[in-house]
Motif scaffolding. Structure first.
Motif, PDB file in Angstrom:
ATOM      1  N   LEU A 255       0.858  -1.178   0.000  1.00 51.53           N
ATOM      2  CA  LEU A 255       0.000   0.000   0.000  1.00 51.53           C
ATOM      3  C   LEU A 255       0.898   1.233   0.000  1.00 51.53           C
ATOM      4  N   PHE A 256       0.871   1.982  -1.089  1.00 53.28           N
ATOM      5  CA  PHE A 256       1.731   3.152  -1.239  1.00 53.28           C
ATOM      6  C   PHE A 256       0.955   4.443  -1.000  1.00 53.28           C
ATOM      7  N   SER A 257       1.576   5.376  -0.303  1.00 48.50           N
ATOM      8  CA  SER A 257       1.098   6.754  -0.243  1.00 48.50           C
ATOM      9  C   SER A 257       2.198   7.596  -0.865  1.00 48.50           C
ATOM     10  N   ASN A 258       1.908   8.165  -2.020  1.00 46.59           N
ATOM     11  CA  ASN A 258       2.947   8.798  -2.826  1.00 46.59           C
ATOM     12  C   ASN A 258       2.862  10.319  -2.817  1.00 46.59           C
ATOM     13  N   GLN A 259       4.009  10.935  -3.016  1.00 50.30           N
ATOM     14  CA  GLN A 259       4.109  12.392  -3.155  1.00 50.30           C
ATOM     15  C   GLN A 259       3.358  13.099  -2.027  1.00 50.30           C
ATOM     16  N   ILE A 260       3.762  12.796  -0.805  1.00 46.36           N
ATOM     17  CA  ILE A 260       3.064  13.285   0.383  1.00 46.36           C
ATOM     18  C   ILE A 260       3.294  14.781   0.573  1.00 46.36           C
ATOM     19  N   THR A 261       2.194  15.524   0.633  1.00 45.92           N
ATOM     20  CA  THR A 261       2.265  16.966   0.886  1.00 45.92           C
ATOM     21  C   THR A 261       1.628  17.347   2.217  1.00 45.92           C
ATOM     22  N   ASN A 262       0.933  16.407   2.858  1.00 49.61           N
ATOM     23  CA  ASN A 262       0.256  16.709   4.117  1.00 49.61           C
ATOM     24  C   ASN A 262       1.278  17.107   5.186  1.00 49.61           C
ATOM     25  N   ALA A 263       1.090  18.285   5.763  1.00 43.91           N
ATOM     26  CA  ALA A 263       2.060  18.817   6.721  1.00 43.91           C
ATOM     27  C   ALA A 263       2.160  17.955   7.973  1.00 43.91           C
ATOM     28  N   ASP A 264       1.023  17.438   8.458  1.00 40.93           N
ATOM     29  CA  ASP A 264       1.048  16.610   9.664  1.00 40.93           C
ATOM     30  C   ASP A 264       1.828  15.322   9.431  1.00 40.93           C
ATOM     31  N   THR A 265       1.593  14.694   8.279  1.00 45.97           N
ATOM     32  CA  THR A 265       2.312  13.460   7.972  1.00 45.97           C
ATOM     33  C   THR A 265       3.807  13.718   7.842  1.00 45.97           C
ATOM     34  N   ASN A 266       4.168  14.773   7.126  1.00 42.53           N
ATOM     35  CA  ASN A 266       5.589  15.078   6.951  1.00 42.53           C
ATOM     36  C   ASN A 266       6.262  15.402   8.282  1.00 42.53           C
ATOM     37  N   GLU A 267       5.527  16.039   9.182  1.00 45.39           N
ATOM     38  CA  GLU A 267       6.091  16.343  10.501  1.00 45.39           C
ATOM     39  C   GLU A 267       6.375  15.059  11.277  1.00 45.39           C
ATOM     40  N   VAL A 268       5.438  14.110  11.217  1.00 47.83           N
ATOM     41  CA  VAL A 268       5.641  12.845  11.927  1.00 47.83           C
ATOM     42  C   VAL A 268       6.819  12.077  11.329  1.00 47.83           C
ATOM     43  N   ILE A 269       6.929  12.090  10.008  1.00 51.76           N
ATOM     44  CA  ILE A 269       8.064  11.411   9.367  1.00 51.76           C
ATOM     45  C   ILE A 269       9.382  11.976   9.890  1.00 51.76           C
ATOM     46  N   MET A 270       9.480  13.295   9.980  1.00 51.07           N
ATOM     47  CA  MET A 270      10.715  13.901  10.467  1.00 51.07           C
ATOM     48  C   MET A 270      10.956  13.574  11.938  1.00 51.07           C
ATOM     49  N   ARG A 271       9.887  13.450  12.712  1.00 48.29           N
ATOM     50  CA  ARG A 271      10.048  13.125  14.132  1.00 48.29           C
ATOM     51  C   ARG A 271      10.515  11.690  14.329  1.00 48.29           C
ATOM     52  N   VAL A 272      10.011  10.768  13.514  1.00 48.49           N
ATOM     53  CA  VAL A 272      10.473   9.386  13.669  1.00 48.49           C
ATOM     54  C   VAL A 272      11.913   9.253  13.190  1.00 48.49           C
ATOM     55  N   LEU A 273      12.290  10.034  12.182  1.00 42.94           N
ATOM     56  CA  LEU A 273      13.687  10.023  11.753  1.00 42.94           C
ATOM     57  C   LEU A 273      14.590  10.548  12.859  1.00 42.94           C
ATOM     58  N   LYS A 274      14.160  11.638  13.493  1.00 40.96           N
ATOM     59  CA  LYS A 274      14.944  12.226  14.578  1.00 40.96           C
ATOM     60  C   LYS A 274      15.116  11.243  15.722  1.00 40.96           C
ATOM     61  N   SER A 275      14.074  10.437  15.983  1.00 44.82           N
ATOM     62  CA  SER A 275      14.161   9.456  17.070  1.00 44.82           C
ATOM     63  C   SER A 275      15.216   8.398  16.790  1.00 44.82           C
ATOM     64  N   LYS A 276      15.591   8.257  15.512  1.00 45.50           N
ATOM     65  CA  LYS A 276      16.626   7.304  15.114  1.00 45.50           C
ATOM     66  C   LYS A 276      17.957   7.989  14.831  1.00 45.50           C
TER      67      LYS A 276
END
Length: 284
Positions: free
Chosen positions: A153-174
Motif C-alpha cells: 500500500l503506497f502513499s505517494n508524493q506526500i504533501t500533508n504537513a502533519d504526515t511530513n512532521e511525523v516522518i521527520m520526528r520518527v527520523l529524529k528518534s533514530k
C-alpha cells in the motif's frame, strides 16, 4: 458510489507510473510500471464527489459549489471529495497520490464557508478507506480471490504537513536528519515509530481499509512501514501480510485498533466510540 454523489472520471490520457518517480522501489519489489492501456496490470482511477454533467433548468452547467444530489428524498450538497489512485492486482499493490475526504473538501468548497461541516449533511460514503476499497474491487474482470492478495500500500508524493512532521520526528528518534531515497528507512509496526506513521493522515485510511473489509480482503495486517524520498517528496510503503497475533499490540492491530485511544508521538491513532470499533478522527 453513484448513489452518494461520486462519479468516476477518466484520468489524464498520459497518466503513467513514471509521474510518481518511484521506479527504483517498484523494480526492487518486482512490481510493474506498465499501464493497462499498454497491456500492463496498472489501472488508474479517479473518483470525485461532483457531477460534471449536471445542468440547471436552462441547460447550463451547474457550478461545483452549487451542485446537489438526492438520496432517499433528501437533498445533499456535493463536496468535491476526491481520490486519485492506481491499482495493480497482479502485483497486489495500491498507489494513492492526491486524495481529500468529504469533510475537508466541504470546508474548502461549500459557500458560505463552513468551519465544521455537519456529518449528517455529508455523504455516508465519506471515508478514504471506502473510496480505496471501491477502487480495489472496481474492475469486474478481477476475480474476488484476487482481492485478498494485497501486499503493498503506497502513499505517494506526500504533501500533508502533519504526515511530513511525523516522518521527520520518527527520523529524529533514530538520529537521522534527512529522509533517504529508496530503500529508505523501515519501521516495524510493533515499534512506536511504525505506529506513529500508521496513525498519520496518509496511512490511517489504509489501516481502516484492511480492518473494515476483512470478509472481502481476508484478515490482513500492516507489518512494517518504509518511508523514503524521491524528487523532493516523501513516500510511504505499508507492507501487508496475513495477521498472526503474537502479542496484545498485534491483536489490537488485527481488530483495527479497537479500544482506548492511543497517542503515539503526538498522533492519536484511534478513539473508542463504545461500539467495538476503533475510528480515527482523521479518517472521519
Amino acid at each position: 458510489m453513484k448513489k452518494w454523489g461520486y462519479h468516476s472520471y477518466p484520468p489524464a490520457e498520459n497518466t503513467d507510473m513514471a509521474v510518481l518517480g518511484i521506479e527504483d522501489a517498484l523494480a526492487a519489489l518486482g512490481l510493474s510500471t506498465k499501464m493497462q492501456r499498454n497491456d500492463g496490470p496498472v489501472q488508474p482511477l479517479n473518483f470525485v464527489h461532483e457531477d460534471r454533467e449536471q445542468k440547471d433548468e436552462n441547460g447550463d452547467p451547474v457550478p461545483r459549489e452549487k451542485q446537489t444530489y438526492v438520496v432517499d428524498g433528501r437533498t445533499y450538497k456535493m463536496t468535491r471529495a476526491l481520490c486519485q489512485m492506481m491499482v495493480d492486482h497482479e502485483g497486489g499493490a495500491i498507489y494513492t497520490s492526491y486524495r481529500v475526504a468529504a469533510y475537508n473538501a466541504a470546508k474548502r468548497m461549500w459557500r458560505p464557508r463552513v468551519a465544521d461541516p455537519p456529518k449528517d449533511q455529508l455523504p455516508k460514503l465519506r471515508s478514504m478507506s471506502d473510496l480505496m476499497y471501491a477502487g480495489w474491487i472496481w474492475d469486474d474482470g478481477v476475480p474476488a480471490a484476487k482481492w485478498k492478495e494485497i501486499k503493498y500500500l503506497f502513499s505517494n508524493q506526500i504533501t500533508n504537513a502533519d504526515t511530513n512532521e511525523v516522518i521527520m520526528r520518527v527520523l529524529k528518534s533514530k538520529g537521522m536528519k534527512d529522509l533517504p531515497q529508496w530503500p529508505g528507512v523501515t519501521f516495524p509496526i510493533t515499534d512506536v515509530e511504525g505506529q506513529a506513521l500508521l496513525g498519520t493522515p496518509n496511512a490511517v485510511g489504509y489501516g481502516y481499509l484492511l480492518a473494515q473489509h476483512k470478509d472481502q480482503l481476508g484478515n490482513k495486517c500492516v507489518t512494517k512501514i518504509t518511508a523514503f524520498e524521491k524528487r523532493g517528496d516523501a513516500h510511504m510503503l505499508l507492507y501487508v501480510e496475513d495477521c498472526v497475533a503474537k502479542d496484545p499490540l498485534e491483536k489490537s492491530l488485527q481488530h483495527g485498533g479497537a479500544g482506548e485511544g492511543k497517542e503515539v508521538m503526538g498522533v492519536v491513532t484511534t478513539v473508542d466510540l463504545g461500539d467495538g470499533t476503533g475510528i480515527s478522527p482523521i479518517e472521519q
